[in-house]
Scaffold this motif. Structure first.
Motif, PDB file in Angstrom:
ATOM      1  N   ASP A 111       0.835  -1.213   0.000  1.00  0.00           N
ATOM      2  CA  ASP A 111       0.000   0.000   0.000  1.00  0.00           C
ATOM      3  C   ASP A 111       0.863   1.253   0.000  1.00  0.00           C
ATOM      4  N   GLN A 112       1.958   1.212   0.750  1.00  0.00           N
ATOM      5  CA  GLN A 112       2.856   2.368   0.823  1.00  0.00           C
ATOM      6  C   GLN A 112       3.501   2.648  -0.543  1.00  0.00           C
ATOM      7  N   MET A 113       3.905   1.606  -1.257  1.00  0.00           N
ATOM      8  CA  MET A 113       4.503   1.784  -2.589  1.00  0.00           C
ATOM      9  C   MET A 113       3.505   2.420  -3.553  1.00  0.00           C
ATOM     10  N   HIS A 114       2.248   1.969  -3.520  1.00  0.00           N
ATOM     11  CA  HIS A 114       1.234   2.557  -4.402  1.00  0.00           C
ATOM     12  C   HIS A 114       0.918   3.991  -4.009  1.00  0.00           C
ATOM     13  N   LEU A 115       0.958   4.277  -2.695  1.00  0.00           N
ATOM     14  CA  LEU A 115       0.695   5.639  -2.225  1.00  0.00           C
ATOM     15  C   LEU A 115       1.783   6.608  -2.698  1.00  0.00           C
ATOM     16  N   LEU A 116       3.025   6.131  -2.712  1.00  0.00           N
ATOM     17  CA  LEU A 116       4.149   6.986  -3.125  1.00  0.00           C
ATOM     18  C   LEU A 116       3.995   7.474  -4.562  1.00  0.00           C
ATOM     19  N   PHE A 117       3.439   6.614  -5.425  1.00  0.00           N
ATOM     20  CA  PHE A 117       3.379   6.946  -6.858  1.00  0.00           C
ATOM     21  C   PHE A 117       1.942   7.024  -7.366  1.00  0.00           C
ATOM     22  N   GLU A 118       1.047   7.348  -6.449  1.00  0.00           N
ATOM     23  CA  GLU A 118      -0.364   7.371  -6.817  1.00  0.00           C
ATOM     24  C   GLU A 118      -0.641   8.349  -7.961  1.00  0.00           C
ATOM     25  N   ASN A 119      -0.015   9.506  -7.929  1.00  0.00           N
ATOM     26  CA  ASN A 119      -0.234  10.531  -8.966  1.00  0.00           C
ATOM     27  C   ASN A 119       1.008  10.751  -9.827  1.00  0.00           C
ATOM     28  N   GLU A 120       1.963   9.842  -9.752  1.00  0.00           N
ATOM     29  CA  GLU A 120       3.222   9.995 -10.495  1.00  0.00           C
ATOM     30  C   GLU A 120       3.568   8.683 -11.195  1.00  0.00           C
ATOM     31  N   GLU A 121       2.801   8.339 -12.218  1.00  0.00           N
ATOM     32  CA  GLU A 121       3.024   7.069 -12.910  1.00  0.00           C
ATOM     33  C   GLU A 121       4.396   6.997 -13.567  1.00  0.00           C
ATOM     34  N   ASP A 122       4.889   8.161 -14.062  1.00  0.00           N
ATOM     35  CA  ASP A 122       6.195   8.161 -14.736  1.00  0.00           C
ATOM     36  C   ASP A 122       7.329   7.826 -13.777  1.00  0.00           C
ATOM     37  N   ALA A 123       7.112   8.064 -12.476  1.00  0.00           N
ATOM     38  CA  ALA A 123       8.158   7.807 -11.482  1.00  0.00           C
ATOM     39  C   ALA A 123       7.977   6.457 -10.802  1.00  0.00           C
ATOM     40  N   TRP A 124       7.038   5.640 -11.290  1.00  0.00           N
ATOM     41  CA  TRP A 124       6.676   4.377 -10.633  1.00  0.00           C
ATOM     42  C   TRP A 124       7.868   3.440 -10.468  1.00  0.00           C
ATOM     43  N   HIS A 125       7.966   2.871  -9.264  1.00  0.00           N
ATOM     44  CA  HIS A 125       8.976   1.863  -8.952  1.00  0.00           C
ATOM     45  C   HIS A 125       8.283   0.654  -8.323  1.00  0.00           C
ATOM     46  N   TYR A 126       8.909  -0.481  -8.405  1.00  0.00           N
ATOM     47  CA  TYR A 126       8.451  -1.648  -7.655  1.00  0.00           C
ATOM     48  C   TYR A 126       9.578  -2.110  -6.745  1.00  0.00           C
ATOM     49  N   CYS A 127       9.278  -3.054  -5.882  1.00  0.00           N
ATOM     50  CA  CYS A 127      10.260  -3.496  -4.892  1.00  0.00           C
ATOM     51  C   CYS A 127      10.068  -4.985  -4.620  1.00  0.00           C
ATOM     52  N   THR A 128      11.125  -5.777  -4.797  1.00  0.00           N
ATOM     53  CA  THR A 128      11.055  -7.183  -4.398  1.00  0.00           C
ATOM     54  C   THR A 128      11.317  -7.268  -2.894  1.00  0.00           C
ATOM     55  N   ALA A 129      10.716  -8.236  -2.265  1.00  0.00           N
ATOM     56  CA  ALA A 129      10.864  -8.349  -0.808  1.00  0.00           C
ATOM     57  C   ALA A 129      10.684  -9.794  -0.363  1.00  0.00           C
ATOM     58  N   ILE A 130      11.397 -10.151   0.694  1.00  0.00           N
ATOM     59  CA  ILE A 130      11.204 -11.441   1.337  1.00  0.00           C
ATOM     60  C   ILE A 130      11.212 -11.209   2.844  1.00  0.00           C
ATOM     61  N   TYR A 131      10.237 -11.802   3.509  1.00  0.00           N
ATOM     62  CA  TYR A 131      10.128 -11.654   4.962  1.00  0.00           C
ATOM     63  C   TYR A 131      10.046 -13.038   5.603  1.00  0.00           C
ATOM     64  N   LEU A 132      10.871 -13.230   6.675  1.00  0.00           N
ATOM     65  CA  LEU A 132      10.880 -14.481   7.432  1.00  0.00           C
ATOM     66  C   LEU A 132      10.492 -14.187   8.878  1.00  0.00           C
ATOM     67  N   SER A 133       9.597 -14.996   9.392  1.00  0.00           N
ATOM     68  CA  SER A 133       9.272 -14.958  10.824  1.00  0.00           C
ATOM     69  C   SER A 133       9.709 -16.302  11.414  1.00  0.00           C
TER      70      SER A 133
END
Length: 400
Positions: free
Chosen positions: A260-282
């Motif tokens: 949600d935070q990633m989409h919020l960052l680029f909500e109105n800035e499609e040209d600046a859109w980034h994605y992020c790979t992630a892995i979480y271990l508990s």
């Protein structure tokens, strides 16, 4: 006229007091194209043009009477065919009043004078052209000096900007590195990490935290690209996952809020859109389980004490890819003595497929700190042979 004066290149002419032709040499006759009988006894006006007749009467003759000689007078004769012949006239008066004249054709001289005038004109034009070119060169030189001064000023500004930017980047790097967590080593598990940015700032970020007495959370993210833009995104995510992991949020919730935070960052800035790979271990040391979510990240490697291994493969696209994504976790049990390697693609790309599995198996009996240093050396050796590295980050976990 005698033969010795008939052949000279100049004309000889003798005039009576009344300006009648008394003698004329062969050279002058040829020039005028007359026979001698046609001119002897004739008025000199016969061989003068109309303008020269007036000059002869009103200027030449009075001057001759006054000075008894005239030198280099330019005038025109008239040939038998009516051709105008420019000549120079030299004349003197004898005591008996007879006028002796020497006549030199002036065609070549006029030509030379015209050529000289033309040459002078050309020289003046070239001099003016040279002056114009010199003026233009001076202007160009002046403009060049101004441009050089401007370039010097810009270079000084750029150097100042570069220096200030470098200071800012160094400060930003220090701030980014302060968010990285320290190694953990206790009776239940040991965690070591390696972090190397390809530029001043990195798009890789990680963190590992003790949630409670028997739970630990480990996360590793790799933002698309590297450098300033990627590092700014990681800094916007790090505070969020620190808070979520520390309060014991579920792995599904952590990934959902990061997405949600990633989409919020680029909500109105499609040209600046980034994605992020992630892995979480508990990791639950009481239940001896590992719960994980892999969102588009390179698969983590689990190696058991007896050599059994598994890959914690991706279960969906990177965070920030599709809005409203649901993230599902997986769980497996571990045996004490197992080792886990999490890494970004900057670590795996320099090596052939399966190399990290082989490395982990080969050094399974080595201490975690030794294994960490050996993998770092392998990456450094790749750089030394010309491999251009991306951001590099890995985490080694020993489950005791």
């Amino acid at each position: 006229m005698e033969n010795n004066i008939n052949g000279i290149p100049g004309g000889l002419l003798t005039l009576s007091k009344d300006f009648e032709i008394e003698e004329i040499n062969h050279t002058l006759l040829q020039l005028l194209r007359y026979d001698i009988d046609e001119l002897i006894g004739q008025s000199v006006r016969t061989i003068l043009t109309r303008s020269t007749q007036a000059f002869f009467q009103f200027i030449f003759y009075p001057l001759l009477i006054q000075k008894q000689q005239v030198e280099e007078v330019s005038l025109e004769l008239m040939s038998h065919q009516g051709e105008k012949i420019p000549v120079l006239l030299y004349a003197s008066t004898r005591l008996d009043g007879i006028i002796s004249c020497i006549i030199v054709p002036n065609k070549k001289r006029n030509q030379y004078e015209n050529e000289l005038l033309e040459a002078n004109k050309l020289a003046e034009e070239r001099l003016k052209e040279k002056d114009r070119i010199n003026a233009e060169l001076q202007l160009v030189l002046h403009n060049l000096e101004e441009k050089q001064a401007e370039m010097l000023r810009i270079n000084q500004q750029n150097l100042k900007y570069k220096t200030e930017t470098q200071k800012e980047l160094s400060l930003a790097k220090k701030i980014q590195e302060t968010t990285l967590t320290d190694a953990i080593n206790n009776e239940h598990l040991q965690i070591e990490s390696y972090y190397h940015a390809s530029n001043e700032l990195s798009g890789d970020i990680y963190g590992f935290y003790q949630i409670n007495e028997h739970q630990y959370g480990i996360i590793l993210l790799d933002v698309m690209g590297h450098g300033i833009s990627s590092s700014l995104i990681t800094m916007s995510l790090v505070t969020l996952f620190q808070r979520l992991i520390s309060k014991g949020a579920s792995s599904d919730q952590i990934m959902k809020e990061l997405d949600d935070q990633m989409h919020l960052l680029f909500e109105n800035e499609e040209d600046a859109w980034h994605y992020c790979t992630a892995i979480y271990l508990s990791i639950d040391i009481k239940e001896q389980t590992v719960e994980y979510i892999n969102a588009g990240h390179p698969p983590a490697i689990y190696l058991g004490l007896e050599g059994e291994h598994r890959e914690l493969k991706t279960q969906g696209p990177p965070i920030g890819s599709f809005k409203g994504m649901d993230f599902k976790h997986s769980v497996f049990s571990y045996t004490k003595g197992a080792r886990i390697l999490l890494y970004t693609d900057g670590v795996s790309e320099p090596f052939e497929q399966g190399r990290l599995h082989s490395f982990l198996k080969k050094h399974s009996r080595a201490s975690l700190s030794v294994a960490k240093e050996k993998l770092a050396k392998m990456l450094k050796d790749k750089e030394n042979v010309g491999y251009r590295s991306d951001d590099q980050c890995y985490i080694l976990i020993d489950l005791k």
